[in-house]
Design an enzyme around this catalytic site. Structure first.
Site, PDB file in Angstrom:
ATOM      1  N   CYS A 156       0.832  -1.211   0.000  1.00 45.98           N
ATOM      2  CA  CYS A 156       0.000   0.000   0.000  1.00 45.98           C
ATOM      3  C   CYS A 156       0.868   1.263   0.000  1.00 45.98           C
ATOM      4  O   CYS A 156       1.611   1.509   0.952  1.00 45.98           O
ATOM      5  CB  CYS A 156      -0.910  -0.041   1.228  1.00 45.98           C
ATOM      6  SG  CYS A 156      -1.722   1.504   1.645  1.00 45.98           S
TER       7      CYS A 156
ATOM      8  N   CYS B  89       0.207   3.649   2.877  1.00 39.14           N
ATOM      9  CA  CYS B  89       0.728   3.062   4.119  1.00 39.14           C
ATOM     10  C   CYS B  89       2.225   3.332   4.231  1.00 39.14           C
ATOM     11  O   CYS B  89       2.730   3.661   5.304  1.00 39.14           O
ATOM     12  CB  CYS B  89       0.486   1.552   4.155  1.00 39.14           C
ATOM     13  SG  CYS B  89      -1.252   1.070   4.116  1.00 39.14           S
TER      14      CYS B  89
END
Length: 145
Positions: free
Chosen positions: A72, A75
């Site tokens: 991600c 993230c």
């Protein structure tokens, strides 16, 4: 007053009492406060399962849980902020890999990543989806620490 407002009020009252006690003790920290402060890790805690998360939440007054995935992009952008919050705040910071712990991520309500869940006194009080700025997270943590 909503449940969340009541919880915030209760936490603020507890913090006020701790400060009052500290003033009455000549500025010394109470033994329980010393233990709490030194027990908060300066690095994010990698959660290994449901029981581990429950222990972390039970052991710390305020816990910010980061539900993330290695693949991600947001993230990865948030990771330095998460590490800084662990080092700079009184809150414990925990990380849950949603790929390794899918059931736990579901229980935390992580339908997208990153999802951040804030626990105060053992109860989830905030949930945010998407990358947040360090300032936003610091402001949120200040309400509970």
């Amino acid at each position: 007053m909503t449940d969340l407002d009541e919880e915030r009020h209760r936490i603020r009252e507890r913090k006020k009492q701790e400060l009052q006690d500290r003033l009455e003790n000549g500025g010394e920290l109470a033994t329980s406060e010393v233990a709490d402060a030194s027990d908060t890790p300066a690095e994010p805690i990698g959660i290994t399962g449901q029981g581990h998360l429950e222990n972390v939440v039970d052991d710390h007054d305020v816990v910010l849980v980061d539900c993330y995935a290695d693949w991600c992009g947001p993230c990865q952008m948030l990771e330095p902020t998460i590490e800084a919050l662990a080092a700079e705040t009184d809150a414990a910071v925990a990380k849950v890999d949603v790929d390794a712990h899918q059931r736990l991520a579901q229980q935390l309500g992580a339908q997208g990543v990153p999802t951040l869940v804030l626990y105060a006194d053992g109860e989830p009080v905030e949930r945010m989806v998407g990358a947040q700025t360090k300032g936003q997270l610091e402001q949120l943590l200040e309400q509970y620490t």
